[in-house]
Every structure is written in structure tokens, then in C-alpha cells.
Design a protein around this motif. Structure first.
Motif, PDB file in Angstrom:
ATOM      1  N   ALA A 226      28.130  50.609  26.748  1.00  0.00           N
ATOM      2  CA  ALA A 226      27.978  52.046  26.491  1.00  0.00           C
ATOM      3  C   ALA A 226      26.506  52.441  26.502  1.00  0.00           C
ATOM      4  O   ALA A 226      26.178  53.616  26.579  1.00  0.00           O
ATOM      5  CB  ALA A 226      28.629  52.418  25.172  1.00  0.00           C
TER       6      ALA A 226
ATOM      7  N   VAL B  15      34.629  59.534  42.148  1.00  0.00           N
ATOM      8  CA  VAL B  15      36.066  59.671  42.435  1.00  0.00           C
ATOM      9  C   VAL B  15      36.222  60.912  43.305  1.00  0.00           C
ATOM     10  O   VAL B  15      35.928  62.028  42.864  1.00  0.00           O
ATOM     11  CB  VAL B  15      36.878  59.797  41.132  1.00  0.00           C
ATOM     12  CG1 VAL B  15      38.362  59.872  41.446  1.00  0.00           C
ATOM     13  CG2 VAL B  15      36.596  58.612  40.224  1.00  0.00           C
TER      14      VAL B  15
ATOM     15  N   HIS C 257      32.709  61.289  33.053  1.00  0.00           N
ATOM     16  CA  HIS C 257      33.189  59.902  32.971  1.00  0.00           C
ATOM     17  C   HIS C 257      32.092  58.952  32.510  1.00  0.00           C
ATOM     18  O   HIS C 257      32.372  57.873  31.990  1.00  0.00           O
ATOM     19  CB  HIS C 257      33.732  59.438  34.331  1.00  0.00           C
ATOM     20  CG  HIS C 257      34.991  60.140  34.714  1.00  0.00           C
ATOM     21  ND1 HIS C 257      35.524  60.083  35.983  1.00  0.00           N
ATOM     22  CD2 HIS C 257      35.834  60.925  33.999  1.00  0.00           C
ATOM     23  CE1 HIS C 257      36.627  60.803  36.021  1.00  0.00           C
ATOM     24  NE2 HIS C 257      36.833  61.322  34.831  1.00  0.00           N
ATOM     25  N   GLY C 258      30.848  59.354  32.698  1.00  0.00           N
ATOM     26  CA  GLY C 258      29.734  58.529  32.205  1.00  0.00           C
ATOM     27  C   GLY C 258      29.667  58.470  30.691  1.00  0.00           C
ATOM     28  O   GLY C 258      28.951  57.636  30.132  1.00  0.00           O
TER      29      GLY C 258
ATOM     30  N   LEU D 243      32.471  58.004  28.853  1.00  0.00           N
ATOM     31  CA  LEU D 243      33.678  57.325  28.375  1.00  0.00           C
ATOM     32  C   LEU D 243      33.367  56.109  27.504  1.00  0.00           C
ATOM     33  O   LEU D 243      34.157  55.758  26.628  1.00  0.00           O
ATOM     34  CB  LEU D 243      34.546  56.892  29.566  1.00  0.00           C
ATOM     35  CG  LEU D 243      35.399  58.007  30.188  1.00  0.00           C
ATOM     36  CD1 LEU D 243      35.991  57.551  31.516  1.00  0.00           C
ATOM     37  CD2 LEU D 243      36.514  58.418  29.239  1.00  0.00           C
ATOM     38  N   GLY D 244      32.233  55.466  27.735  1.00  0.00           N
ATOM     39  CA  GLY D 244      31.862  54.314  26.902  1.00  0.00           C
ATOM     40  C   GLY D 244      31.649  54.728  25.462  1.00  0.00           C
ATOM     41  O   GLY D 244      32.008  53.999  24.532  1.00  0.00           O
TER      42      GLY D 244
ATOM     43  N   PRO E 147      35.662  57.253  24.215  1.00  0.00           N
ATOM     44  CA  PRO E 147      36.870  56.894  24.971  1.00  0.00           C
ATOM     45  C   PRO E 147      38.007  57.883  24.692  1.00  0.00           C
ATOM     46  O   PRO E 147      38.007  58.538  23.648  1.00  0.00           O
ATOM     47  CB  PRO E 147      37.207  55.497  24.439  1.00  0.00           C
ATOM     48  CG  PRO E 147      36.541  55.402  23.116  1.00  0.00           C
ATOM     49  CD  PRO E 147      35.352  56.309  23.154  1.00  0.00           C
ATOM     50  N   GLY E 148      38.921  57.963  25.640  1.00  0.00           N
ATOM     51  CA  GLY E 148      40.113  58.772  25.387  1.00  0.00           C
ATOM     52  C   GLY E 148      40.263  59.918  26.353  1.00  0.00           C
ATOM     53  O   GLY E 148      39.376  60.242  27.134  1.00  0.00           O
TER      54      GLY E 148
ATOM     55  N   HIS F   6      37.920  62.987  27.682  1.00  0.00           N
ATOM     56  CA  HIS F   6      36.839  62.856  28.653  1.00  0.00           C
ATOM     57  C   HIS F   6      37.349  62.431  30.036  1.00  0.00           C
ATOM     58  O   HIS F   6      36.581  62.000  30.876  1.00  0.00           O
ATOM     59  CB  HIS F   6      35.765  61.894  28.137  1.00  0.00           C
ATOM     60  CG  HIS F   6      34.925  62.493  27.054  1.00  0.00           C
ATOM     61  ND1 HIS F   6      35.368  62.585  25.749  1.00  0.00           N
ATOM     62  CD2 HIS F   6      33.704  63.085  27.086  1.00  0.00           C
ATOM     63  CE1 HIS F   6      34.443  63.186  25.018  1.00  0.00           C
ATOM     64  NE2 HIS F   6      33.418  63.501  25.795  1.00  0.00           N
ATOM     65  N   TRP F   7      38.664  62.567  30.239  1.00  0.00           N
ATOM     66  CA  TRP F   7      39.218  62.223  31.554  1.00  0.00           C
ATOM     67  C   TRP F   7      38.936  63.322  32.572  1.00  0.00           C
ATOM     68  O   TRP F   7      38.850  63.063  33.760  1.00  0.00           O
ATOM     69  CB  TRP F   7      40.726  61.991  31.452  1.00  0.00           C
ATOM     70  CG  TRP F   7      41.094  60.704  30.767  1.00  0.00           C
ATOM     71  CD1 TRP F   7      40.237  59.794  30.225  1.00  0.00           C
ATOM     72  CD2 TRP F   7      42.412  60.187  30.546  1.00  0.00           C
ATOM     73  NE1 TRP F   7      40.934  58.748  29.673  1.00  0.00           N
ATOM     74  CE2 TRP F   7      42.272  58.956  29.859  1.00  0.00           C
ATOM     75  CE3 TRP F   7      43.684  60.639  30.858  1.00  0.00           C
ATOM     76  CZ2 TRP F   7      43.367  58.178  29.491  1.00  0.00           C
ATOM     77  CZ3 TRP F   7      44.765  59.864  30.494  1.00  0.00           C
ATOM     78  CH2 TRP F   7      44.612  58.647  29.825  1.00  0.00           C
TER      79      TRP F   7
ATOM     80  N   ARG G 286      25.726  60.846  36.351  1.00  0.00           N
ATOM     81  CA  ARG G 286      26.754  60.116  35.608  1.00  0.00           C
ATOM     82  C   ARG G 286      26.140  58.926  34.860  1.00  0.00           C
ATOM     83  O   ARG G 286      26.545  58.597  33.744  1.00  0.00           O
ATOM     84  CB  ARG G 286      27.845  59.614  36.576  1.00  0.00           C
ATOM     85  CG  ARG G 286      28.966  58.855  35.896  1.00  0.00           C
ATOM     86  CD  ARG G 286      30.041  58.420  36.867  1.00  0.00           C
ATOM     87  NE  ARG G 286      29.518  57.538  37.908  1.00  0.00           N
ATOM     88  CZ  ARG G 286      30.216  57.088  38.951  1.00  0.00           C
ATOM     89  NH1 ARG G 286      31.469  57.477  39.095  1.00  0.00           N
ATOM     90  NH2 ARG G 286      29.676  56.295  39.834  1.00  0.00           N
TER      91      ARG G 286
END
Lengths: 283, 277
Positions: free
Chosen positions: A118, A130, A141-142, A144-145, A148-149, A152-153, A198
Motif C-alpha cells: 500500500a 483497465v 484503483h490506486g 485500493l491498497g 479496500p472494498g 473504490h471499485w 494511479r
């Protein structure tokens, strides 16, 4: 050319022997000035990697201090990218150990490894965005570390604070106006700048860059490198980048590690090297 | 001029490249293949006489089936049965596709589950595919009783067997770069799959799902033969009662609907996937 390389190696060896380094701190000569004592953030101890029966590199050891920018150079197939992946713990080493932010990667639990990562960012040769998602979602997405969850998708679900952080990262790479554009509608240079956004959005302590401008034309590549290093210098981020571009290695690196014949054949400050010294690695 | 450079040798070089003598093992393989084909033909009672006598019988059937039964009451009844058939197909395919995603995540190597789980789930999917949809319909008729609900469950299971396997293959084949970039920043496996692997596989998922829908529509038209709802029961009754005009109407309705679904599905596939560069 071999003589040049040998003399460089011997002078570097002398330099390294003279270095008085404490176990957890390094006194580094970065450019023309001596940097203050800095904690070690990445350490490789006698690292070797083989794929099946094929050895890639062996007995690779070095210690990189906080805020140091290190260029990893060498011909194709010498294992630069593989070494980078070993340092990040993405692939295991065959022997030896890697210490990232004071933690031995092969002894870390999954959670420890994620916490460690992270604080790390990666910029790849191919931007690795993506394609069907928005630029803003890709930058989110950067985070997410650290967060999480599901929130942040996608940019649609993200909390306002994270959206603002991501927009700020895009502003820093000059692409805030493209936040809602699909990633596959960007040019190569723009995509790489989004990949940088990112990588820096989580304010990492360490950034790895695997030939970040190899897929770009020279002008776009130069822009990306300028931008990348301007951003990381501001934040005192430790950088390890691979490159085939000798000028980039000398211009942006404080230190140069040269891989050849499966070993580190060169370890010197960029200021002490010339282009000719590095060309010897490609013979 | 040497022998090697003669015009004959030049010609022979190309002739030899065209015809290659099979190895002994290849020859045995071809021979064995022929034996198996003849054995199968013997097993099914292949008869040239029957083939030769079929056209007059077929012509007799056609003469009794045409014109198809276009009575408004019959058309209305068959139309509602066709609507029920499409309801079975759509509901079954949509639920099947949704359930296939988590199943495929467990089946795909290197995503969220270990190799043992991958193998067990893949074996389960192979079993589902090995059992024909009509057999699943029979099972669900026993389990939940006669009617379209049993047919829908059969379509759900059949779709999971089909999409579960292909979704897993698609995810294994998708570009690993985005997933690696997110893994390197400390993202959990589930986050990596949700943010990189699934979006990267989406075009393939859409294509596979549309094929699953076509397959579901084709299957749902015959599930009625075993009492699992849909227009198939009308076909069976038509033939059982020698009401060939009505049976012909059913056959034509099925053909029109199946071809229509294939055309719409093909258009949607091009429209959705074609948008990606």
C-alpha cells in the motif's frame, strides 16, 4: 569497451569499499552533494532467480535509501523486470531475501504484504489501465491498497474525499479534464500519465517504474519522464526504474545499477558515470 | 548443369512438398478411424434402402402438414406458449449467467481460489455439461413438479455449466498487466478481480452470455416434451394426435423465433463488443 567496463567496476568497488554504512542507514552521494543520513527502504541480500533450469541473475545485493532514484540498466534478458518484480514481492526469489520498508517480503503474511505494498506504486512499460473503465476509476484503483472494498471499485461508488484525491492526482499529471473519459480513448502518452496518477494517488513511499517510456515516441517519453521525476522529487519518494535509455538513466537516476551476465556489474552514482560506461553493459 | 539444378529436380521439389507419405503410425490411425466410422454406421442400422425410401414418406408428411394451421385460436394458444418458452429462456439464462460469475471465479486458476478448488469446481462444471438439458428438465420435473419453473431451473443449470467454464477460461486469458499493477499497490485479490480481471474480460463475457441466451432459447423449445413448460408440449401433442398442420405451425414458429434471437444476438454482440478498440 570491456576495459572501460572493468575500470569502471574497479573504481566503483573502491568507492563502495570506502562507504561507511550503518546497518539501517546509508550515507549516499547523490549527484554533486552528500545527502543526509537516510533510512534504507529497499534491500536485496544475495538474491538469485531461476526459471526452471534457466538462471536469470544471481547474488544480487544492494541497499537503496529513502528518496534515492535508482536506474536499473542492462541488455534485454538480463532480468531487470524480473528483479523489479522480486523487489515488489510479485514473484518469489529463488534464493536470498528482499527487505522492503524494513520487512522481509518472503516472511510477510498476506496482510503484511498488502500493507507494505500500500506504500508502493508501479508504473509499467504498458500503462496497464483497465480499458473499458473511466480514467477516474482507474486512478481510484490506486487507493485500493489503503481503502479496500467496493467503494473504490468505481468512481460512481467512491467517497467524495477519494474522488477529490484522485482528481488532484489527475491535475498533477495535467489530465483532470479527462476524468470521465474511457481509458481506451486516450493516446499512449496520456495513458501513461494516467498510470502515473494511479501510482502516486496513494502517496507511496516507493515507486517502481518498468521502462515507463518504452512504448512511447521519444518526445512523449521525455515528457513522461520529466513529469514522473518532477512529481516524485517533490515528495522525496524512493524510485527504482528500469530503462534502456542511457541518457535517462544518467539524467534521472541518482544511482545506477547495471545488470550483465546475471550479476550486478555496476553500482555507482550517476554523477560519476558517463554514457560510455553504461554502453559497456550492452556489449 | 548439375543434376540438382535440373528442371526435373526443380519440379520434383514442389511435387514432393505436395504429397507426403504418412508414417506407419499415421496410417494405422487413419485405418482405425475408418473402422470406427463403419462400426458406428453398423450400430445405428444405416440402410441405403431406408434413405432411398424416405423422400416419398417425407413428401407424404409434407402434404399432410401443409398448409400449417393458421386458425386464430390455435395461433393465439401457440403464441402464448411461445411467450412462455421465451420467459423460460430469458429468466433461466439471466439467472444462470449471474450465478456463473462467482462459480467461474472459483474455477479460474490463479484468481481467488487454490488449485484444488479450481479442479473441483471445473469437474463439477464438466458434470453439468455432460448431462443434457432435457435430462436436467426431467430431474427438475421430479423435484419441483410439471411446468415452466422446472424448465427454467434446467436452463439455469445448463447455463452455469456453459458460462461457468467459458467465463473462467476468459478470465484466465485476460491481460494480466492491470491486475499486476493493482496487486503491486496492495489491493486484495477480490478487489483486483473486480477492478481489473472482470472488466478486462467483459467483452468475452458479453459474447458468451449472448451465445448462452441463444442456446437457452433453442433448449427451451423442446423442454415441453418432458413436461417442463414451453411450446414443446404442443409439438408432442401435434405429432401424437397426427395433427401435422398444427405441428408444422409449431416448427415454423420455433424456427422464426430462434433465427430472430440469433440475428438480434449477433447485432448486439457487434454493437457492444465493437465499441471496444
Amino acid at each position: 569497451m570491456r576495459d572501460t567496463l572493468s575500470s569502471t567496476i574497479s573504481s566503483v568497488t573502491d568507492l563502495l569499499l570506502k562507504r561507511q554504512a550503518a546497518p539501517d542507514v546509508l550515507t549516499e552521494q547523490t549527484g554533486a552533494a552528500f545527502a543526509p543520513v537516510s533510512p534504507v527502504e529497499i534491500e536485496a541480500r544475495a538474491v538469485s532467480k531461476t526459471f526452471g533450469a534457466t538462471p536469470i541473475f544471481s547474488d544480487v545485493s544492494f541497499r537503496l535509501a529513502r528518496g534515492e532514484a535508482t536506474a536499473l540498466v542492462g541488455a534485454n534478458g538480463t532480468g531487470k523486470s524480473t528483479l523489479l518484480r522480486c523487489l515488489m514481492g510479485l514473484i518469489p526469489t529463488s534464493t536470498g531475501s528482499v527487505h522492503l520498508l524494513g520487512q522481509q517480503t518472503d516472511e510477510a503474511t498476506g496482510r503484511q504484504m498488502r500493507n507494505m505494498r500500500a506504500q508502493v506504486g508501479l508504473v509499467s512499460q504498458k500503462h496497464n489501465l483497465v480499458p473499458r473503465l473511466s480514467v477516474l476509476s482507474n486512478v481510484l484503483h490506486g487507493l485500493l491498497g489503503k481503502h479496500p472494498g467496493i467503494r473504490h471499485w468505481s468512481h460512481s461508488l467512491a467517497p467524495q474525499s477519494s474522488r477529490e484525491t484522485a482528481i488532484q492526482a489527475l491535475e498533477r499529471v495535467g489530465l483532470a479534464d479527462f476524468a470521465h473519459r474511457r481509458a481506451d480513448r486516450l493516446s499512449g502518452g496520456q495513458s501513461q500519465r494516467v498510470a502515473i496518477a494511479r501510482a502516486i494517488v496513494g502517496a507511496p513511499k516507493i515507486l517502481f517504474a518498468d521502462e515507463p517510456c518504452a512504448s512511447l515516441d521519444p518526445s512523449a517519453g521525455e515528457d513522461v519522464m520529466e513529469l514522473f521525476f518532477r512529481l516524485v522529487r517533490d515528495e522525496n519518494v524512493t524510485v527504482v526504474f528500469t530503462s534502456h535509455n542511457i541518457e535517462h538513466a544518467l539524467k534521472y537516476g541518482d544511482r545506477v545499477l547495471g545488470l550483465a551476465q546475471g550479476r550486478i556489474q555496476l553500482d555507482a552514482t550517476a554523477a560519476s558515470l558517463s554514457s560510455a560506461d553504461l554502453r559497456g553493459l550492452y556489449d | 548443369m548439375t543434376d540438382n539444378a535440373s528442371p526435373w529436380n526443380e519440379r520434383a521439389r514442389f511435387e514432393l512438398a505436395r504429397f507426403e507419405r504418412p508414417s506407419a503410425i499415421s496410417f494405422l490411425g487413419y485405418a482405425l478411424g475408418l473402422v470406427v466410422i463403419f462400426w458406428c454406421l453398423a450400430g445405428v442400422g444405416f440402410s441405403v434402402e431406408k434413405v432411398a425410401s424416405a423422400p416419398p414418406r417425407f413428401a407424404d408428411f409434407a402434404a399432410r402438414a401443409f398448409p400449417p394451421n393458421l386458425d386464430p385460436q390455435v395461433l393465439s394458444r401457440l403464441g402464448w406458449k411461445m411467450v412462455e418458452t421465451l420467459q423460460i429462456a430469458f429468466a433461466g439464462a439471466v439467472i444462470g449467467v449471474i450465478l456463473s460469475v462467482p462459480v467461474a471465479l472459483l474455477a479460474a486458476k490463479g484468481l481467488i481460489a487454490g488449485p484444488w478448488v479450481n479442479q473441483i469446481v471445473r469437474t463439477g462444471l464438466s458434470f453439468i455439461r455432460a448431462v443434457p438439458d432435457i435430462a436436467w428438465a426431467l430431474v427438475f420435473v421430479v423435484a419441483v413438479g410439471l411446468g415452466p419453473f422446472a424448465g427454467m431451473l434446467a436452463i439455469v443449470i445448463d447455463t452455469i455449466g456453459f458460462c461457468g467454464r467459458f467465463f473462467a477460461d476468459d478470465m484466465e486469458a485476460t491481460d494480466k498487466g492491470p491486475a499486476e499493477s493493482l496487486t503491486a499497490t496492495g489491493a486484495r485479490k477480490l478487489d483486483v478481480v473486480a477492478c481489473a480481471t472482470i472488466p478486462g474480460s467483459l467483452p468475452a463475457f458479453i459474447s458468451t452470455s449472448l451465445f448462452a441466451l441463444e442456446k437457452a432459447v433453442r433448449s427451451s423449445t423442446i423442454l415441453g416434451l418432458v413436461g417442463a413448460g414451453g411450446i414443446g408440449i404442443e409439438l408432442k401433442v401435434g405429432f401424437d394426435l397426427f395433427d401435422y398442420p398444427t405441428a408444422m405451425t409449431v416448427i415454423l414458429m420455433i424456427a422464426v423465433v430462434v433465427i430472430g434471437i440469433e440475428l438480434v444476438s449477433g447485432w448486439a454482440r457487434t454493437k457492444i463488443i465493437g465499441e471496444q478498440r
